[in-house]
Design a protein around this motif. Structure first.
Motif, PDB file in Angstrom:
ATOM      1  N   HIS A  39       0.826  -1.207   0.000  1.00 55.12           N
ATOM      2  CA  HIS A  39       0.000   0.000   0.000  1.00 55.12           C
ATOM      3  C   HIS A  39       0.862   1.259   0.000  1.00 55.12           C
ATOM      4  O   HIS A  39       0.528   2.246  -0.657  1.00 55.12           O
ATOM      5  CB  HIS A  39      -0.934   0.035   1.207  1.00 55.12           C
ATOM      6  CG  HIS A  39      -2.096  -0.890   1.113  1.00 55.12           C
ATOM      7  ND1 HIS A  39      -3.056  -0.790   0.136  1.00 55.12           N
ATOM      8  CD2 HIS A  39      -2.455  -1.951   1.879  1.00 55.12           C
ATOM      9  CE1 HIS A  39      -3.962  -1.742   0.300  1.00 55.12           C
ATOM     10  NE2 HIS A  39      -3.616  -2.464   1.352  1.00 55.12           N
ATOM     11  N   ALA A  40       1.965   1.228   0.756  1.00 55.44           N
ATOM     12  CA  ALA A  40       2.832   2.397   0.862  1.00 55.44           C
ATOM     13  C   ALA A  40       3.804   2.511  -0.307  1.00 55.44           C
ATOM     14  O   ALA A  40       4.455   3.540  -0.468  1.00 55.44           O
ATOM     15  CB  ALA A  40       3.611   2.345   2.180  1.00 55.44           C
ATOM     16  N   LYS A  41       3.906   1.453  -1.111  1.00 55.41           N
ATOM     17  CA  LYS A  41       4.820   1.418  -2.255  1.00 55.41           C
ATOM     18  C   LYS A  41       6.269   1.636  -1.817  1.00 55.41           C
ATOM     19  O   LYS A  41       7.013   2.408  -2.419  1.00 55.41           O
ATOM     20  CB  LYS A  41       4.439   2.462  -3.323  1.00 55.41           C
ATOM     21  CG  LYS A  41       3.004   2.401  -3.786  1.00 55.41           C
ATOM     22  CD  LYS A  41       2.713   1.141  -4.567  1.00 55.41           C
ATOM     23  CE  LYS A  41       1.340   1.150  -5.190  1.00 55.41           C
ATOM     24  NZ  LYS A  41       0.411   0.214  -4.592  1.00 55.41           N
ATOM     25  N   ILE A  42       6.659   0.944  -0.735  1.00 51.14           N
ATOM     26  CA  ILE A  42       8.028   1.041  -0.236  1.00 51.14           C
ATOM     27  C   ILE A  42       8.593  -0.358  -0.042  1.00 51.14           C
ATOM     28  O   ILE A  42       7.847  -1.334   0.023  1.00 51.14           O
ATOM     29  CB  ILE A  42       8.126   1.849   1.082  1.00 51.14           C
ATOM     30  CG1 ILE A  42       7.282   1.225   2.199  1.00 51.14           C
ATOM     31  CG2 ILE A  42       7.719   3.299   0.858  1.00 51.14           C
ATOM     32  CD1 ILE A  42       7.408   1.918   3.544  1.00 51.14           C
ATOM     33  N   THR A  43       9.914  -0.439   0.056  1.00 45.97           N
ATOM     34  CA  THR A  43      10.558  -1.734   0.259  1.00 45.97           C
ATOM     35  C   THR A  43      10.236  -2.257   1.653  1.00 45.97           C
ATOM     36  O   THR A  43       9.926  -1.494   2.572  1.00 45.97           O
ATOM     37  CB  THR A  43      12.088  -1.636   0.113  1.00 45.97           C
ATOM     38  OG1 THR A  43      12.602  -0.772   1.141  1.00 45.97           O
ATOM     39  CG2 THR A  43      12.492  -1.131  -1.264  1.00 45.97           C
ATOM     40  N   ARG A  44      10.353  -3.564   1.797  1.00 45.08           N
ATOM     41  CA  ARG A  44      10.094  -4.170   3.106  1.00 45.08           C
ATOM     42  C   ARG A  44      11.098  -3.682   4.138  1.00 45.08           C
ATOM     43  O   ARG A  44      10.747  -3.486   5.300  1.00 45.08           O
ATOM     44  CB  ARG A  44      10.097  -5.689   2.990  1.00 45.08           C
ATOM     45  CG  ARG A  44       8.867  -6.187   2.234  1.00 45.08           C
ATOM     46  CD  ARG A  44       8.827  -7.676   2.123  1.00 45.08           C
ATOM     47  NE  ARG A  44       9.853  -8.137   1.184  1.00 45.08           N
ATOM     48  CZ  ARG A  44       9.949  -9.363   0.722  1.00 45.08           C
ATOM     49  NH1 ARG A  44       9.089 -10.280   1.117  1.00 45.08           N
ATOM     50  NH2 ARG A  44      10.886  -9.689  -0.136  1.00 45.08           N
ATOM     51  N   SER A  45      12.350  -3.462   3.733  1.00 44.11           N
ATOM     52  CA  SER A  45      13.345  -2.990   4.706  1.00 44.11           C
ATOM     53  C   SER A  45      13.039  -1.558   5.147  1.00 44.11           C
ATOM     54  O   SER A  45      13.177  -1.236   6.329  1.00 44.11           O
ATOM     55  CB  SER A  45      14.764  -3.098   4.142  1.00 44.11           C
ATOM     56  OG  SER A  45      14.936  -2.249   3.043  1.00 44.11           O
ATOM     57  N   ARG A  46      12.596  -0.713   4.223  1.00 41.78           N
ATOM     58  CA  ARG A  46      12.217   0.657   4.611  1.00 41.78           C
ATOM     59  C   ARG A  46      10.999   0.626   5.525  1.00 41.78           C
ATOM     60  O   ARG A  46      10.915   1.377   6.498  1.00 41.78           O
ATOM     61  CB  ARG A  46      11.940   1.505   3.370  1.00 41.78           C
ATOM     62  CG  ARG A  46      11.639   2.947   3.706  1.00 41.78           C
ATOM     63  CD  ARG A  46      11.524   3.834   2.488  1.00 41.78           C
ATOM     64  NE  ARG A  46      11.223   5.196   2.894  1.00 41.78           N
ATOM     65  CZ  ARG A  46      10.607   6.071   2.136  1.00 41.78           C
ATOM     66  NH1 ARG A  46      10.240   5.750   0.907  1.00 41.78           N
ATOM     67  NH2 ARG A  46      10.356   7.280   2.577  1.00 41.78           N
ATOM     68  N   LEU A  47      10.047  -0.255   5.225  1.00 40.25           N
ATOM     69  CA  LEU A  47       8.872  -0.386   6.088  1.00 40.25           C
ATOM     70  C   LEU A  47       9.279  -0.868   7.474  1.00 40.25           C
ATOM     71  O   LEU A  47       8.809  -0.345   8.480  1.00 40.25           O
ATOM     72  CB  LEU A  47       7.849  -1.345   5.487  1.00 40.25           C
ATOM     73  CG  LEU A  47       6.631  -1.600   6.387  1.00 40.25           C
ATOM     74  CD1 LEU A  47       5.800  -0.330   6.566  1.00 40.25           C
ATOM     75  CD2 LEU A  47       5.781  -2.728   5.843  1.00 40.25           C
TER      76      LEU A  47
END
Length: 169
Positions: free
Chosen positions: A73-81
């Motif tokens: 949903h946030a369109k970010i990488t898992r590590s950034r999340l």
């Protein structure tokens, strides 16, 4: 600027008008994201992306989402999340829960404190959005902007298997 040639096909360079539109878009979206970030940092002590995560969790059933779904949903990488959720956990706004059906999976859950922070932050954020975007546009322009952004989003949303998606990295 020197134009590179493409051997397989002729490259379609932007016209002067298209270049002007593109540069205006990039300039405006950069300024808008900076404006939202500054407002939320000042008023709520969080960047815009964190606010977006809290909103997604608040809108989710039982205020919880799988981490992979939240990253999507946030369109970010898992590590950034993972980094963002760690910061939100430190603030007491989010907690992680293990997924009972998948030992590797986790949920991000919006806490009561996180919901309170979101409720306190929302009025200032809405005012900033209204002042920056909607108060500057006529109702026709707002409708056109929404339609245009929808077309662009639909065209960029990958549907094919194996697509290089940030939330899968």
């Amino acid at each position: 600027m020197k134009k590179a040639s493409t051997p397989a096909e002729e490259l379609r360079w932007l016209t002067d008008e298209e270049q002007s539109v593109w540069r205006s878009y990039v300039h405006a979206t950069t300024l808008l994201e900076d404006h939202m970030d500054r407002q939320l940092q000042r008023d709520a002590g969080m960047p815009h992306v964190y606010y977006g995560l809290l909103v997604k969790l608040a809108d989710a059933p039982r205020r919880r989402l799988r981490m992979t779904e939240l990253a999507m949903h946030a369109k970010i990488t898992r590590s950034r999340l993972s980094h963002a959720i760690a910061r939100l956990e430190k603030n007491g706004w989010v907690r992680r829960e293990d997924c009972p059906s998948d030992k590797r999976g986790q949920f991000a859950v919006l806490t009561e404190q996180g919901l309170e922070v979101l409720a306190r932050s929302a009025p200032g954020h809405v005012t900033a959005v209204r002042n920056a975007v909607f108060d500057r546009l006529s109702s026709e322009q707002q409708k056109s902007l929404g339609e245009i952004m929808q077309i662009i989003a639909e065209g960029l949303q990958p549907n094919e298997a194996g697509a290089d998606l940030p939330w899968l990295r």
